[in-house]
Design a protein around this motif. Structure first.
Motif, mmCIF file in Angstrom:
data_model
loop_
_atom_site.group_PDB
_atom_site.id
_atom_site.type_symbol
_atom_site.label_atom_id
_atom_site.label_comp_id
_atom_site.label_asym_id
_atom_site.label_seq_id
_atom_site.Cartn_x
_atom_site.Cartn_y
_atom_site.Cartn_z
ATOM 1 N N GLY A 100 0.792 -1.214 0.000
ATOM 2 C CA GLY A 100 0.000 0.000 0.000
ATOM 3 C C GLY A 100 0.831 1.274 0.000
ATOM 4 N N GLU A 101 2.149 1.133 0.115
ATOM 5 C CA GLU A 101 3.032 2.302 0.133
ATOM 6 C C GLU A 101 3.935 2.284 -1.100
ATOM 7 N N THR A 102 4.476 3.453 -1.429
ATOM 8 C CA THR A 102 5.454 3.522 -2.523
ATOM 9 C C THR A 102 6.873 3.669 -1.977
ATOM 10 N N THR A 103 7.007 3.731 -0.665
ATOM 11 C CA THR A 103 8.334 3.925 -0.072
ATOM 12 C C THR A 103 8.980 2.598 0.303
ATOM 13 N N LEU A 104 10.307 2.602 0.246
ATOM 14 C CA LEU A 104 11.127 1.462 0.650
ATOM 15 C C LEU A 104 12.120 2.003 1.670
ATOM 16 N N SER A 105 12.262 1.309 2.787
ATOM 17 C CA SER A 105 13.213 1.719 3.826
ATOM 18 C C SER A 105 14.377 0.747 3.852
ATOM 19 N N SER A 106 15.565 1.305 4.048
ATOM 20 C CA SER A 106 16.786 0.516 4.144
ATOM 21 C C SER A 106 17.457 0.837 5.468
ATOM 22 N N PHE A 107 17.940 -0.224 6.149
ATOM 23 C CA PHE A 107 18.581 -0.054 7.448
ATOM 24 C C PHE A 107 19.991 -0.623 7.395
ATOM 25 N N ARG A 108 20.960 0.177 7.848
ATOM 26 C CA ARG A 108 22.357 -0.243 7.915
ATOM 27 C C ARG A 108 22.946 0.362 9.185
ATOM 28 N N ASN A 109 23.398 -0.493 10.087
ATOM 29 C CA ASN A 109 23.909 -0.036 11.385
ATOM 30 C C ASN A 109 22.863 0.866 12.046
ATOM 31 N N ASP A 110 23.198 2.108 12.334
ATOM 32 C CA ASP A 110 22.237 3.038 12.947
ATOM 33 C C ASP A 110 21.624 3.978 11.919
ATOM 34 N N GLN A 111 21.807 3.676 10.655
ATOM 35 C CA GLN A 111 21.361 4.558 9.583
ATOM 36 C C GLN A 111 20.084 4.013 8.933
ATOM 37 N N LYS A 112 19.124 4.913 8.682
ATOM 38 C CA LYS A 112 17.889 4.537 7.985
ATOM 39 C C LYS A 112 17.749 5.431 6.759
ATOM 40 N N LEU A 113 17.573 4.807 5.607
ATOM 41 C CA LEU A 113 17.330 5.536 4.364
ATOM 42 C C LEU A 113 15.921 5.221 3.891
ATOM 43 N N ILE A 114 15.220 6.238 3.419
ATOM 44 C CA ILE A 114 13.869 6.045 2.883
ATOM 45 C C ILE A 114 13.870 6.497 1.429
ATOM 46 N N PHE A 115 13.413 5.612 0.551
ATOM 47 C CA PHE A 115 13.336 5.898 -0.874
ATOM 48 C C PHE A 115 11.869 5.916 -1.286
ATOM 49 N N ASP A 116 11.441 6.994 -1.929
ATOM 50 C CA ASP A 116 10.064 7.081 -2.415
ATOM 51 C C ASP A 116 10.053 6.767 -3.912
ATOM 52 N N ASN A 117 9.564 5.582 -4.261
ATOM 53 C CA ASN A 117 9.531 5.154 -5.658
ATOM 54 C C ASN A 117 8.764 6.132 -6.540
ATOM 55 N N LYS A 118 7.703 6.727 -6.028
ATOM 56 C CA LYS A 118 6.903 7.672 -6.809
ATOM 57 C C LYS A 118 7.765 8.852 -7.241
ATOM 58 N N SER A 119 8.512 9.425 -6.315
ATOM 59 C CA SER A 119 9.392 10.557 -6.640
ATOM 60 C C SER A 119 10.491 10.138 -7.610
ATOM 61 N N ILE A 120 11.055 8.965 -7.401
ATOM 62 C CA ILE A 120 12.127 8.474 -8.265
ATOM 63 C C ILE A 120 11.619 8.273 -9.692
ATOM 64 N N ILE A 121 10.455 7.661 -9.832
ATOM 65 C CA ILE A 121 9.880 7.426 -11.165
ATOM 66 C C ILE A 121 9.548 8.748 -11.846
ATOM 67 N N ASP A 122 9.003 9.712 -11.101
ATOM 68 C CA ASP A 122 8.698 11.022 -11.674
ATOM 69 C C ASP A 122 9.969 11.751 -12.123
ATOM 70 N N GLU A 123 11.053 11.626 -11.363
ATOM 71 C CA GLU A 123 12.336 12.233 -11.750
ATOM 72 C C GLU A 123 12.879 11.592 -13.026
ATOM 73 N N ILE A 124 12.775 10.272 -13.128
ATOM 74 C CA ILE A 124 13.235 9.575 -14.332
ATOM 75 C C ILE A 124 12.428 10.049 -15.536
ATOM 76 N N ARG A 125 11.131 10.208 -15.371
ATOM 77 C CA ARG A 125 10.261 10.655 -16.475
ATOM 78 C C ARG A 125 10.622 12.077 -16.914
ATOM 79 N N LYS A 126 10.955 12.958 -15.945
ATOM 80 C CA LYS A 126 11.312 14.335 -16.288
ATOM 81 C C LYS A 126 12.598 14.401 -17.094
ATOM 82 N N SER A 127 13.535 13.491 -16.796
ATOM 83 C CA SER A 127 14.832 13.524 -17.462
ATOM 84 C C SER A 127 14.787 12.988 -18.890
#
Length: 128
Positions: A100-127
């Protein structure tokens, strides 16, 4: 002055011609102009329906699937990712993607990264 008159047979031919042109116009619009939005929406719906979590044990480009950047989880599940995500996730990272979400979270040590697929796909389309 001569008056222009059409008989029923001629009117039917003109009507069929106009309806045919209209239908061809709709098909051309749908195929050539509506494809990008439809593809984007289908891709986002597909992403929203995905659900996975686990530790990344392998990364590769899947040659049998259009060279998609692919992550393999400890469970054996294969996950295709988009844009910058593949390069920012390392073997040993834990990833979580909730349905139900478009985000993917990645965890490494104490670091958390959040990637929003919707934003990424829209950026690819703009380019493009």
């Amino acid at each position: 002055m001569k008056q222009f008159e059409l008989n029923i047979k001629q009117l039917k031919k003109i009507t069929f011609l106009l309806v045919g042109i209209f239908i061809v116009g709709i098909i051309v619009w749908d195929v050539f102009y509506n494809t990008n939005d439809r593809f984007r929406n289908n891709l986002l719906n597909s992403i929203q329906n995905e659900e996975y979590n686990g530790v990344v044990v392998e990364k590769y480009y899947d040659k049998e699937n259009h060279n998609d950047p692919t992550l393999v989880l400890k469970s054996g599940e294969k996950v295709s990712v988009y844009g910058i995500i593949w390069g920012k996730i390392y073997i040993g990272d834990s990833i979580v993607k909730n349905k139900g979400e478009t985000t993917l979270s990645s965890f490494r040590n104490d670091q958390k990264l959040i990637f929003d697929n919707k934003s990424i796909i829209d950026e690819i389309r703009k380019s493009k």
